[in-house]
Design an enzyme around this catalytic site. Structure first.
Site, short mmCIF file in Angstrom:
data_model
loop_
_atom_site.label_atom_id
_atom_site.label_comp_id
_atom_site.label_asym_id
_atom_site.label_seq_id
_atom_site.Cartn_x
_atom_site.Cartn_y
_atom_site.Cartn_z
N SER A 138 0.83 -1.59 0.15
CA SER A 138 -0.44 0.35 0.06
C SER A 138 1.34 1.51 0.00
O SER A 138 1.63 1.30 -1.02
CB SER A 138 -1.03 -0.34 1.22
N ASP A 161 10.81 5.31 -10.12
CA ASP A 161 10.69 5.60 -11.66
C ASP A 161 11.30 6.47 -11.90
O ASP A 161 11.46 7.01 -12.57
CB ASP A 161 8.78 5.87 -11.50
N LYS A 197 -0.63 -4.23 -2.59
CA LYS A 197 -1.78 -3.74 -2.62
C LYS A 197 -2.38 -1.73 -3.27
O LYS A 197 -1.75 -1.15 -2.38
CB LYS A 197 -2.20 -3.40 -1.39
#
Length: 315
Positions: free
Chosen positions: A123, A134, A148
Site C-alpha cells: 500500500s 520510476d 495493494k
C-alpha cells in the site's frame, strides 16, 4: 505462590519510524514500520539526527510495512524527489484522475538512496518505493512487494453498516498499477493507458535470506539465545558496549547446550558459527543495552542491507 496484580490498560503509541542508526560512518539506516500522521516529520528528524544532507548515503527500510496514511507516504517521498515531480496517480472508471506531486516548497535530500522491500511491503509503502524507482531516485532492493493499490470509498448502509467499494487504483509515475493482478477477474485487466505489469514493485536488485539449517531453526525455536544471554549477563554484570563474542563465550554457549543434551556435529556447528556469533551478540546487546542496540548488531549481517550497500557501491 499465587500473587495478585492490578493492571491498568493504557493506549500505547508505537513510533512508525522505529529505528535509525549509522551502518558505518556517513551511511545511515532508517526503518519505517507504518505510515501514521507524524511519519513524514519523524523520518526527516531521524535523517537529520544521522547527519542530514551531509550523509554519504541512506538505506530506507520498508520491509514488513503494511502501509497506512497515503498523505504521510507522499511526505516521505517528497523528502527525496524534486519539487513538482509526480509521486502518484489515482484513476478509476467513475473517478476523475488526479496526480499527487512533490510540493514546490519541498527541500529534498540528494544523497544516494537504497530502499529495502519484501513481500509484506504494501500500500502506502509501495507508493513511496514505486515513485522513487520510476524517477530513478533510489535503487530498490529485496523482493517483489505485496501489490495493494486499491482506493476504496465507504457508502453508508442502514443500521450503522457500510459498504467498502473499490472505486480507483493507485499508479506509479510511469503508469504502473500497484495492485496485484487477479487472473480471471476485473483486477486482471489493464485500464486504458496503463503500462503492463504484474502489480507490486519489483526490485532493481533482488535479495533474500538464505534458508535456515536444522541447527539454526532449533536454536531459534527453543529460545536458546535469549536464555543463554540472560544467564551470561547474570554472571557478567556491567557489560561494556565494546563487548565481542570470543571463542571462550562460544565455548560457554556450547556447554550451555550440552547441559540440555544438545550436541551438534562439528561440521554442522562450523557451517553456522558466524551466524551463531552474530545472534549471540545481538541477543546479549538486546538485554544489556536495549533492542535498538541489538538491531544494530543484526544489521551487520542482514542480507538485504548488505545487498543495498553493494548496490550503492559501499560494500
Amino acid at each position: 505462590r499465587l500473587r495478585q496484580f492490578v493492571l491498568t490498560p493504557q493506549e500505547m503509541q508505537s513510533p512508525s519510524v522505529d529505528l535509525a542508526f549509522a551502518l558505518r560512518p556517513g551511511v545511515g539506516y532508517v526503518r519505517i514500520s507504518s505510515f501514521d500522521v507524524s511519519t513524514g516529520a519523524d523520518a526527516r528528524a531521524a535523517i537529520e539526527k544521522l547527519g542530514g544532507s551531509g550523509l554519504k548515503a541512506l538505506v530506507l527500510d520498508l520491509r514488513k510495512n503494511p502501509g497506512g496514511l497515503v498523505a504521510s507516504a507522499l511526505e516521505v517521498a517528497s523528502l527525496f524527489l524534486k519539487p513538482g515531480q509526480t509521486i502518484l496517480t489515482i484513476a478509476g472508471r467513475a473517478v476523475a484522475s488526479r496526480e499527487e506531486k512533490a510540493p514546490e516548497e519541498a527541500k529534498p535530500y540528494s544523497f544516494p538512496l537504497a530502499v529495502l522491500v519484501d513481500s509484506a511491503t504494501a500500500s502506502a509503502s509501495e507508493i513511496v518505493a514505486g515513485s522513487l524507482q520510476d524517477h530513478k531516485r533510489a535503487v530498490i532492493v529485496g523482493q517483489t512487494t505485496y501489490g495493494k493499490g486499491l482506493v476504496q470509498s465507504i457508502f453508508p448502509l442502514s443500521e450503522g453498516a457500510g459498504l467498502a467499494l473499490t472505486t480507483a487504483y493507485y499508479y506509479t509515475p510511469a503508469g504502473r498499477s500497484i495492485q496485484k493482478r487477479i487472473e480471471g477477474g476485473l483486477l486482471g485487466h489493464l485500464a486504458p493507458g496503463e503500462a503492463p505489469g504484474r502489480g507490486g514493485i519489483e526490485p532493481d536488485r533482488p535479495a533474500a535470506a538464505a534458508p535456515l539449517t536444522r541447527l539454526q531453526v532449533f536454536l531459534d525455536v527453543t529460545g536458546s539465545f535469549p536464555t543463554f544471554a540472560a544467564e551470561y549477563l547474570r554472571r557478567h554484570p556491567g557489560l561494556a558496549q565494546d563487548f565481542e563474542i570470543t571463542p571462550r563465550v562460544l565455548d560457554e554457549f556450547r556447554g550451555f547446550l550440552a547441559e540440555r543434551e544438545v550436541v551438534p556435529p562439528a561440521g554442522e556447528w562450523s557451517a553456522v558459527r558466524g551466524w551463531i556469533t552474530a545472534r549471540l551478540k545481538a541477543e546479549i546487546f538486546n538485554q544489556a543495552f536495549g533492542v535498538a542496540k541489538g538491531e544494530e548488531i543484526e544489521a551487520q549481517r542482514d542480507p538485504f542491507i548488505l545487498a543495498a550497500l553493494k548496490a550503492l557501491d559501499l560494500s
